[in-house]
Design an enzyme around this catalytic site. Structure first.
Site, PDB file in Angstrom:
ATOM      1  CB  SER A   1      -0.853   0.011   1.271  1.00  0.00           C
ATOM      2  OG  SER A   1      -1.230   1.352   1.564  1.00  0.00           O
TER       3      SER A   1
ATOM      4  CG  HIS B   1      -3.823  -2.575  -1.460  1.00  0.00           C
ATOM      5  ND1 HIS B   1      -4.979  -3.320  -1.607  1.00  0.00           N
ATOM      6  CD2 HIS B   1      -4.055  -1.726  -0.421  1.00  0.00           C
ATOM      7  CE1 HIS B   1      -5.862  -2.938  -0.674  1.00  0.00           C
ATOM      8  NE2 HIS B   1      -5.325  -1.978   0.040  1.00  0.00           N
TER       9      HIS B   1
ATOM     10  CG  ASP C   1      -4.997   1.670   0.676  1.00  0.00           C
ATOM     11  OD1 ASP C   1      -3.855   1.472   1.115  1.00  0.00           O
ATOM     12  OD2 ASP C   1      -5.882   0.797   0.669  1.00  0.00           O
TER      13      ASP C   1
ATOM     14  CG  MET D   1      -8.923   6.394   1.887  1.00  0.00           C
ATOM     15  SD  MET D   1      -7.997   6.751   3.394  1.00  0.00           S
ATOM     16  CE  MET D   1      -6.974   5.272   3.476  1.00  0.00           C
TER      17      MET D   1
ATOM     18  CG  HIS E   1      -9.059  -0.878   0.023  1.00  0.00           C
ATOM     19  ND1 HIS E   1      -8.316  -0.900   1.179  1.00  0.00           N
ATOM     20  CD2 HIS E   1     -10.352  -0.931   0.416  1.00  0.00           C
ATOM     21  CE1 HIS E   1      -9.125  -0.968   2.222  1.00  0.00           C
ATOM     22  NE2 HIS E   1     -10.376  -0.983   1.785  1.00  0.00           N
TER      23      HIS E   1
ATOM     24  CG  MET F   1     -11.183   2.338   2.191  1.00  0.00           C
ATOM     25  SD  MET F   1      -9.579   2.489   2.973  1.00  0.00           S
ATOM     26  CE  MET F   1      -8.533   2.491   1.511  1.00  0.00           C
TER      27      MET F   1
ATOM     28  CG  MET G   1     -10.437  -3.495   6.035  1.00  0.00           C
ATOM     29  SD  MET G   1      -9.014  -3.139   5.001  1.00  0.00           S
ATOM     30  CE  MET G   1      -8.202  -1.859   5.974  1.00  0.00           C
TER      31      MET G   1
ATOM     32  N   GLY H   1      -8.371   4.017   7.027  1.00  0.00           N
ATOM     33  CA  GLY H   1      -8.197   5.474   7.115  1.00  0.00           C
ATOM     34  C   GLY H   1      -6.754   5.918   7.005  1.00  0.00           C
TER      35      GLY H   1
ATOM     36  N   GLY I   1       0.225   2.609   8.967  1.00  0.00           N
ATOM     37  CA  GLY I   1       1.000   2.707  10.208  1.00  0.00           C
ATOM     38  C   GLY I   1       0.224   2.419  11.476  1.00  0.00           C
TER      39      GLY I   1
ATOM     40  CG  ASP J   1      -5.314  -3.410   3.672  1.00  0.00           C
ATOM     41  OD1 ASP J   1      -6.085  -2.736   2.955  1.00  0.00           O
ATOM     42  OD2 ASP J   1      -4.210  -2.998   4.071  1.00  0.00           O
TER      43      ASP J   1
ATOM     44  N   GLY K   1      -1.422  -3.280   9.283  1.00  0.00           N
ATOM     45  CA  GLY K   1      -0.579  -3.655  10.419  1.00  0.00           C
ATOM     46  C   GLY K   1       0.257  -4.898  10.218  1.00  0.00           C
TER      47      GLY K   1
ATOM     48  N   GLY L   1       1.894  -1.793   4.076  1.00  0.00           N
ATOM     49  CA  GLY L   1       2.162  -0.379   3.783  1.00  0.00           C
ATOM     50  C   GLY L   1       3.450   0.056   4.460  1.00  0.00           C
TER      51      GLY L   1
HETATM   52  C1  DX5 Z   1      -5.821   1.537   5.453  1.00  0.00           C
HETATM   53  C2  DX5 Z   1      -5.405   0.897   4.123  1.00  0.00           C
HETATM   54  C3  DX5 Z   1      -4.274  -0.085   4.284  1.00  0.00           C
HETATM   55  C4  DX5 Z   1      -3.035   0.539   4.952  1.00  0.00           C
HETATM   56  C5  DX5 Z   1      -1.973  -0.505   5.215  1.00  0.00           C
HETATM   57  O1  DX5 Z   1      -7.040   2.228   5.285  1.00  0.00           O
HETATM   58  O2  DX5 Z   1      -6.492   0.211   3.541  1.00  0.00           O
HETATM   59  O3  DX5 Z   1      -3.943  -0.616   3.001  1.00  0.00           O
HETATM   60  O4  DX5 Z   1      -2.535   1.545   4.130  1.00  0.00           O
HETATM   61  O5  DX5 Z   1      -0.863   0.155   5.787  1.00  0.00           O
HETATM   62  P1  DX5 Z   1      -0.061  -0.526   7.010  1.00  0.00           P
HETATM   63  O6  DX5 Z   1       0.532  -1.809   6.451  1.00  0.00           O
HETATM   64  O7  DX5 Z   1       0.995   0.466   7.367  1.00  0.00           O
HETATM   65  O8  DX5 Z   1      -1.063  -0.790   8.095  1.00  0.00           O
HETATM   66 ZN    ZN Z   2      -6.011  -0.958   1.747  1.00  0.00          ZN
END
Ligand code: DX5
Ligand code: ZN
Length: 226
Positions: free
Chosen positions: A6, A31, A33, A35, A68, A70, A139, A144, A147, A181, A183, A203
Site C-alpha cells: 500500500s 494495492h 487505497d 479514500m 481498495h 474506501m 481489514m 483510514g 501505520g 490489510d 498492520g 504499507g
Molecule cells: C488503510 C489501508 C491499508 C493501509 C496498510 O485504510 O487500507 O492498506 O494503508 O498500511 P499498514 O501496512 O501500514 O497498516
Molecule cells: Zn487498503
C-alpha cells in the site's frame, strides 16, 4: 503468501520512483487505497482514478493493480477505476447496497471483483455471494491510514473464510483469493500466512524511512520461511 504494497506511507512527491523501487524489488501487485474524504472515520482524501491511470501507463500491463475503494459511492464510481486500468476493484460491504449487482457489473467489464469487510464486520453478509468473488479482504486495521497497529481479533474471521473458500474450491467453485490489510509486518506475516491468507497488504512495513523496500521485502519474506 504474496505481499502487495500500500503506498499510503510513500512520499507522494516521489511516488513514481517509489513504485519503480517496488517493482525492482520484485513486487508484481500494487494495492491502491482510494479514500474520498467522506467514508473513512478520519475523513482522509488520498487519490482518484487519475493517479491509477498514470500508474498504469508507467508500469505497463503486467503489473496487477487493485483499487481498495474506501468511498461512499463505489456502486457509481467503480467504472472510473476500471477505465483507469484497475485489474481488481475491492469495495466495502458496509458501503454497498447491492453487492451481487456490483460483482456482475465488474465482471461484465472484465474487471475482477473484491469485497472488503472492516475489522468488526461479520463475514455472514458476504457468504451468499462468496462464490462470485475473485477476492475477499479482511481489514486488520480500521480503514483510514497506514501505520496503525494490527487487530489480532480478526483471526476467527480469516480462518472461517479460509475454510469456506477451501470447501468452495473442493466443490469445483471459484478460487476466491483471501487478502488481509493493515498492520502486517515481519513479526506477524508468518502468523497470518498460517491463518490461510493468500495475499497480505503491507504499507508502512514496506515503505518507510528506516530501510528500502527491497530490504523490507526480504525481511518479511524471510519471516515466512522460518
Ligand atoms: C488503510 C489501508 C491499508 C493501509 C496498510 O485504510 O487500507 O492498506 O494503508 O498500511 P499498514 O501496512 O501500514 O497498516
Ligand atoms: Zn487498503
Amino acid at each position: 503468501m504474496k505481499i502487495t504494497p500500500s503506498i499510503l506511507t510513500a512520499d507522494f512527491c516521489r511516488l513514481g520512483e517509489t513504485i519503480d523501487e517496488a517493482l525492482d524489488a520484485g513486487i508484481g501487485w500494487l494495492h491502491m487505497d482510494v479514500m474520498d474524504g467522506n467514508w473513512v472515520v478520519n475523513r482522509t482524501i488520498t487519490f482518484g482514478p487519475a493517479l491509477i491511470k498514470s500508474i498504469r501507463e508507467r508500469v505497463g500491463s503486467d503489473v496487477f493493480i487493485d483499487c481498495h475503494l474506501m468511498v461512499t459511492n463505489a456502486e457509481e464510481t467503480w467504472e472510473q477505476y476500471a477505465n483507469a486500468g484497475a485489474d481488481l476493484v475491492i469495495a466495502h460491504i458496509e458501503a454497498v447496497d447491492d453487492f451481487p449487482k456490483l460483482i456482475s457489473e465488474l465482471h461484465g467489464s472484465g474487471v475482477q471483483s473484491g469485497c472488503v469487510i472492516n475489522p468488526d464486520t461479520p463475514i455472514d453478509g458476504l457468504l451468499p455471494f462468496l462464490s462470485e468473488l475473485d477476492l475477499v479482504l479482511v481489514m486488520s486495521v480500521v480503514p483510514g491510514k497506514g501505520g496503525q497497529s494490527f487487530i489480532p481479533e480478526v483471526e476467527g474471521k480469516v480462518r472461517a473464510l479460509r475454510e469456506a473458500i477451501d470447501s468452495q474450491i473442493e466443490n469445483g467453485g471459484r478460487e476466491t483469493k483471501l487478502m488481509i490489510d493493515g498492520g502486517i509486518k515481519d513479526h506477524n506475516a508468518a502468523m497470518v500466512a498460517e491463518w490461510g491468507v493468500d495475499i497480505a497488504v503491507v504499507g508502512s512495513g514496506l515503505i518507510n524511512e528506516k530501510s528500502t523496500i527491497a530490504e523490507n521485502l526480504v525481511s518479511i519474506t524471510n519471516s515466512l520461511e522460518i
